[in-house]
Scaffold this motif. Structure first.
Motif, PDB file in Angstrom:
ATOM      1  N   ALA A   9      54.342  82.426  41.676  1.00  0.00           N
ATOM      2  CA  ALA A   9      55.119  81.297  42.200  1.00  0.00           C
ATOM      3  C   ALA A   9      56.334  81.755  43.001  1.00  0.00           C
ATOM      4  CB  ALA A   9      55.568  80.397  41.049  1.00  0.00           C
ATOM      5  N   GLU A  10      56.852  82.932  42.678  1.00  0.00           N
ATOM      6  CA  GLU A  10      58.069  83.451  43.316  1.00  0.00           C
ATOM      7  C   GLU A  10      57.758  84.807  43.946  1.00  0.00           C
ATOM      8  OE1 GLU A  10      61.026  81.944  43.444  1.00  0.00           O
ATOM      9  OE2 GLU A  10      60.702  80.279  42.060  1.00  0.00           O
ATOM     10  N   LYS A  11      57.010  84.795  45.013  1.00  0.00           N
ATOM     11  CA  LYS A  11      56.469  86.033  45.577  1.00  0.00           C
ATOM     12  C   LYS A  11      57.529  86.946  46.194  1.00  0.00           C
ATOM     13  CE  LYS A  11      51.934  83.995  46.494  1.00  0.00           C
ATOM     14  NZ  LYS A  11      51.269  84.696  45.391  1.00  0.00           N
ATOM     15  N   SER A  12      58.740  86.453  46.348  1.00  0.00           N
ATOM     16  CA  SER A  12      59.798  87.275  46.940  1.00  0.00           C
ATOM     17  C   SER A  12      60.663  87.967  45.887  1.00  0.00           C
ATOM     18  CB  SER A  12      60.696  86.421  47.837  1.00  0.00           C
ATOM     19  OG  SER A  12      61.368  85.427  47.061  1.00  0.00           O
ATOM     20  N   GLN A  13      60.349  87.773  44.597  1.00  0.00           N
ATOM     21  CA  GLN A  13      61.153  88.319  43.505  1.00  0.00           C
ATOM     22  C   GLN A  13      60.425  89.510  42.863  1.00  0.00           C
ATOM     23  OE1 GLN A  13      64.156  87.215  42.894  1.00  0.00           O
ATOM     24  NE2 GLN A  13      64.126  85.324  44.083  1.00  0.00           N
ATOM     25  N   TRP A  14      61.134  90.619  42.717  1.00  0.00           N
ATOM     26  CA  TRP A  14      60.501  91.814  42.150  1.00  0.00           C
ATOM     27  C   TRP A  14      60.480  91.800  40.623  1.00  0.00           C
ATOM     28  CZ3 TRP A  14      63.006  95.519  39.053  1.00  0.00           C
ATOM     29  CH2 TRP A  14      64.407  95.436  38.970  1.00  0.00           C
ATOM     30  N   LEU A  15      61.424  91.108  40.003  1.00  0.00           N
ATOM     31  CA  LEU A  15      61.556  91.176  38.550  1.00  0.00           C
ATOM     32  C   LEU A  15      60.331  90.663  37.776  1.00  0.00           C
ATOM     33  CD1 LEU A  15      65.315  90.270  38.024  1.00  0.00           C
ATOM     34  CD2 LEU A  15      64.172  92.389  37.327  1.00  0.00           C
ATOM     35  N   PRO A  16      59.679  89.571  38.175  1.00  0.00           N
ATOM     36  CA  PRO A  16      58.499  89.147  37.412  1.00  0.00           C
ATOM     37  C   PRO A  16      57.384  90.189  37.414  1.00  0.00           C
ATOM     38  CG  PRO A  16      59.285  87.367  38.813  1.00  0.00           C
ATOM     39  CD  PRO A  16      60.040  88.590  39.213  1.00  0.00           C
ATOM     40  N   TYR A  17      57.169  90.849  38.553  1.00  0.00           N
ATOM     41  CA  TYR A  17      56.162  91.916  38.617  1.00  0.00           C
ATOM     42  C   TYR A  17      56.556  93.083  37.712  1.00  0.00           C
ATOM     43  CZ  TYR A  17      54.345  89.587  42.818  1.00  0.00           C
ATOM     44  OH  TYR A  17      53.808  88.678  43.695  1.00  0.00           O
ATOM     45  N   TYR A  18      57.839  93.418  37.747  1.00  0.00           N
ATOM     46  CA  TYR A  18      58.363  94.502  36.910  1.00  0.00           C
ATOM     47  C   TYR A  18      58.143  94.208  35.426  1.00  0.00           C
ATOM     48  CZ  TYR A  18      62.117  96.791  34.222  1.00  0.00           C
ATOM     49  OH  TYR A  18      62.833  97.459  33.257  1.00  0.00           O
ATOM     50  N   TYR A  19      58.518  93.008  34.996  1.00  0.00           N
ATOM     51  CA  TYR A  19      58.389  92.668  33.578  1.00  0.00           C
ATOM     52  C   TYR A  19      56.924  92.535  33.158  1.00  0.00           C
ATOM     53  CZ  TYR A  19      63.404  91.850  32.924  1.00  0.00           C
ATOM     54  OH  TYR A  19      64.757  92.004  32.814  1.00  0.00           O
ATOM     55  N   ALA A  20      56.077  92.043  34.052  1.00  0.00           N
ATOM     56  CA  ALA A  20      54.649  91.977  33.742  1.00  0.00           C
ATOM     57  C   ALA A  20      54.110  93.387  33.491  1.00  0.00           C
ATOM     58  CB  ALA A  20      53.884  91.314  34.886  1.00  0.00           C
ATOM     59  N   ALA A  21      54.516  94.333  34.327  1.00  0.00           N
ATOM     60  CA  ALA A  21      54.084  95.720  34.156  1.00  0.00           C
ATOM     61  C   ALA A  21      54.615  96.306  32.849  1.00  0.00           C
ATOM     62  CB  ALA A  21      54.568  96.565  35.332  1.00  0.00           C
ATOM     63  N   TYR A  22      55.854  96.004  32.528  1.00  0.00           N
ATOM     64  CA  TYR A  22      56.449  96.496  31.279  1.00  0.00           C
ATOM     65  C   TYR A  22      55.672  95.967  30.078  1.00  0.00           C
ATOM     66  CZ  TYR A  22      59.926  97.024  27.537  1.00  0.00           C
ATOM     67  OH  TYR A  22      60.561  97.315  26.355  1.00  0.00           O
ATOM     68  N   MET A  23      55.338  94.686  30.086  1.00  0.00           N
ATOM     69  CA  MET A  23      54.565  94.113  28.985  1.00  0.00           C
ATOM     70  C   MET A  23      53.179  94.750  28.896  1.00  0.00           C
ATOM     71  SD  MET A  23      56.511  91.831  27.481  1.00  0.00           S
ATOM     72  CE  MET A  23      57.724  93.149  27.718  1.00  0.00           C
ATOM     73  N   GLN A  24      52.559  95.009  30.036  1.00  0.00           N
ATOM     74  CA  GLN A  24      51.215  95.577  30.044  1.00  0.00           C
ATOM     75  C   GLN A  24      51.206  97.013  29.525  1.00  0.00           C
ATOM     76  OE1 GLN A  24      50.656  94.550  34.124  1.00  0.00           O
ATOM     77  NE2 GLN A  24      49.465  92.722  33.664  1.00  0.00           N
ATOM     78  N   VAL A  25      52.205  97.802  29.896  1.00  0.00           N
ATOM     79  CA  VAL A  25      52.222  99.185  29.412  1.00  0.00           C
ATOM     80  C   VAL A  25      52.587  99.235  27.931  1.00  0.00           C
ATOM     81  CG1 VAL A  25      54.622  99.788  30.002  1.00  0.00           C
ATOM     82  CG2 VAL A  25      52.862 101.545  30.034  1.00  0.00           C
TER      83      VAL A  25
END
Length: 216
Positions: free
Chosen positions: A60-76
């Motif tokens: 929904a917020e394609k210009s924000q890096w933090l959601p991608y970052y936190y998704a990766a953190y949760m996945q790892v």
């Protein structure tokens, strides 16, 4: 004059929508990041749920890096909880894909490098004997990269301390070295000021737990 008025009205409407979206984004992110140091977060179900939620926010917020970052953190983090080692690489792949998206929006980011280090460590755990020579140095190199980008980031020293604590002495690990590094991490946490309420701020609670283990 009428056209000018309509133009101002349209511009004002767009600004109102943007503010509303921004508030909605911050509210959603605050809710999801508020409990990242809670032990209840670190179950398979909770980690999966949070990863999915962060990915939805990112979509929904394609210009924000933090959601991608936190998704990766949760996945790892989910990868570290798996008993079935065959499932680790697919989760690491998802995390790396999200980190690539985050880095495209926020290049040369110390926090992203820290998660890349965790991804390399997760891949190593699949088979330490055969993967250690590749992913061990990669994990360390990512932390060095993170340090060069922001030496005040406390998560760097937390991850270094964790590595020292759980690495056998014959491979360079040491409880005493871990203790020194984790104490430095806590000093960095005490001085660290996140850029915003939703910026990365996790890790201090876990650092204290690691320090306790290093002193046993």
């Amino acid at each position: 004059m009428k056209r000018l008025f309509l133009a101002f009205l349209f511009t004002g409407s767009l600004a109102t929508v943007a503010v509303a979206q921004s508030a909605q984004y911050t509210e959603a992110m605050t809710k999801q990041t508020s409990d990242l140091d809670s032990s209840s977060t670190f179950t398979q179900e909770a980690l999966q749920q949070k990863a999915n939620t962060f990915e939805r926010i990112a979509d929904a917020e394609k210009s924000q890096w933090l959601p991608y970052y936190y998704a990766a953190y949760m996945q790892v983090m989910q990868a570290f909880t798996l008993k079935d080692k065959s499932q680790i690489d697919p989760l690491a792949d998802k995390a790396e894909s999200n980190l690539d998206k985050a880095e495209a929006l926020s290049p040369k980011n110390s926090e992203i490098a820290c998660i890349r280090s965790l991804v390399a460590t997760a891949r190593l755990t699949v088979d330490p004997m055969t993967r250690g020579m590749k992913f061990g140095p990669e994990a360390a190199a990512q932390l060095e990269q993170a340090k060069s980008l922001n030496p005040e980031n406390p998560r760097i020293y937390m991850l270094e301390g964790q590595s020292l604590l759980f690495t056998p002495e014959q491979w360079g690990g040491s409880k005493s070295k871990a203790k020194t590094t984790l104490e430095l991490a806590l000093e960095k946490f005490a001085a660290f000021k996140p850029e915003s309420s939703i910026a990365p701020h996790w890790g201090e609670t876990y650092t204290r737990k690691l320090l306790e283990q290093s002193q046993k």
